[in-house]
Scaffold this active site. Structure first.
Site, mmCIF file in Angstrom:
data_model
loop_
_atom_site.group_PDB
_atom_site.id
_atom_site.type_symbol
_atom_site.label_atom_id
_atom_site.label_comp_id
_atom_site.label_asym_id
_atom_site.label_seq_id
_atom_site.Cartn_x
_atom_site.Cartn_y
_atom_site.Cartn_z
ATOM 1 N N PRO A 62 0.811 -1.206 0.000
ATOM 2 C CA PRO A 62 0.000 0.000 0.000
ATOM 3 C C PRO A 62 0.848 1.261 0.000
ATOM 4 C CG PRO A 62 -0.301 -1.312 2.002
ATOM 5 C CD PRO A 62 0.935 -1.746 1.354
ATOM 6 N N GLU A 63 0.541 2.112 -0.931
ATOM 7 C CA GLU A 63 1.133 3.446 -0.964
ATOM 8 C C GLU A 63 0.062 4.410 -0.463
ATOM 9 O OE1 GLU A 63 3.161 4.190 -4.717
ATOM 10 O OE2 GLU A 63 3.363 2.042 -5.062
ATOM 11 N N LYS B 173 2.565 6.631 4.354
ATOM 12 C CA LYS B 173 1.943 5.311 4.192
ATOM 13 C C LYS B 173 1.580 4.695 5.535
ATOM 14 C CE LYS B 173 5.220 4.607 0.434
ATOM 15 N NZ LYS B 173 6.358 3.790 -0.020
ATOM 16 N N ARG C 246 3.399 -11.811 4.204
ATOM 17 C CA ARG C 246 4.860 -11.795 4.266
ATOM 18 C C ARG C 246 5.405 -11.411 5.633
ATOM 19 N NH1 ARG C 246 7.026 -9.005 -1.205
ATOM 20 N NH2 ARG C 246 9.041 -9.379 -0.235
ATOM 21 N N ARG D 83 15.116 -1.484 -7.286
ATOM 22 C CA ARG D 83 13.676 -1.619 -7.539
ATOM 23 C C ARG D 83 13.382 -1.605 -9.028
ATOM 24 N NH1 ARG D 83 10.978 -0.246 -2.912
ATOM 25 N NH2 ARG D 83 9.396 -1.590 -3.803
#
Length: 266
Positions: free
Chosen positions: A2-3, A59, A108, A256
């Site tokens: 989630p951003e 966030k 995770r 990234r």
DNA sequence: CGGGGCTCCTGTGCGC
DNA sequence: TGCGCACAGGAGCCCC
């Protein structure tokens, strides 16, 4: 995962569903997600507290319980919160006074939950950069001029700017037509202004469509977002650019994955 | 200061 | 079908 737009969606939904409700019981299935205090104390201190306010900073999601008691939730990559019946896969379950539960789900196990007297004094929060919505174009341009890091890594660095992650950083740069590898201080005034505008645009659009469900992310009712269908470059390596039809390319920046159009992002 | 690489984890999708 | 590997929305750390 989630951003800013996803966390904002969760924040607004939770406002609707759990504000004013009391936490009656806390079940901890995986204690390692609780960073402070120790799980037993965490449980005990949450019982009978009412949720007074929902807050988003970058966030980070914060549930205010009292003037000096805050439940701080960082969902990191895969975390989300589901309101409704108890979920078996939940890592932590907050039972509420309305008979429903708030399930913290995080396959995770990278997310963090904290209970603290304040959230502003958390190191992570103290070091957070401003939100784009609190900046003027002039301020943003000045910030870019002072940095020589590649512009993509920079705008997703939470110390520089709070809220952008790997999806919306790539999207904003595509919309602004800027090569993600450019040093931030090499951007012309006009380009920096355009980037400012497109960061705001893409975040606003993503909030409107309730976030992107590229993978695990769901809203607090378990529904997918609608923004993933509107993404233009994220994970679209080798697909044609929507503007010029050239093949999109994928590179790595600061570890990234980064997709962009080599022809129209200069 | 900047960037690369690694780490914490689990899950998925791909190539062979 | 099965296996191994790369990679995944975050962010801290160490090292050069």
């Amino acid at each position: 995962m989630p951003e800013l737009p996803e966390v904002e969606t969760i924040k607004k939904d939770l406002e609707k569903y759990i504000l004013g409700k009391k936490i009656t019981k806390v079940k901890i299935n995986r204690p390692e997600v609780i960073k402070e205090p120790e799980p037993l104390k965490f449980k005990k201190e949450l019982c009978n507290e009412k949720i007074k306010e929902t807050i988003r900073r970058g966030k980070l999601l914060v549930l205010k319980l009292k003037e000096n008691k805050f439940l701080i939730i960082h969902l990191r990559i895969n975390g989300w919160l589901k309101y409704g019946r108890e979920e078996e896969k939940a890592r932590v379950i907050f039972q509420l006074s309305d008979g429903n539960c708030l399930n913290y789900i995080d396959s995770r196990l990278l997310g963090h939950l904290r209970l603290r007297k304040s959230y502003q004094d958390l190191d992570f929060v103290k070091r957070l950069g401003p939100e784009i919505f609190d900046l003027t174009p002039i301020q943003f341009k000045k910030m870019l001029r002072e940095k020589k890091a590649n512009v993509k890594s920079l705008i997703m660095d939470q110390h520089f700017l709070a809220g952008l992650g790997n999806i919306y950083a790539q999207e904003a740069l595509f919309l602004a037509g800027i090569d993600p590898r450019r040093p931030a201080n090499s951007l012309k005034d006009k380009e920096a202004g355009l980037l400012y505008k497109e960061i705001k645009n893409v975040l606003t659009e993503a909030i409107k469509y309730r976030g992107s469900s590229v993978d695990a992310y769901r809203d607090s009712r378990g529904q997918k977002g609608g923004m993933e269908k509107r993404l233009k470059v994220y994970k679209k390596n080798k697909k044609p650019c929507l503007r010029c039809q050239a093949g999109l390319e994928k590179i790595k920046l600061a570890g990234r994955g980064t997709c962009f159009c080599p022809k129209c992002q200069k």
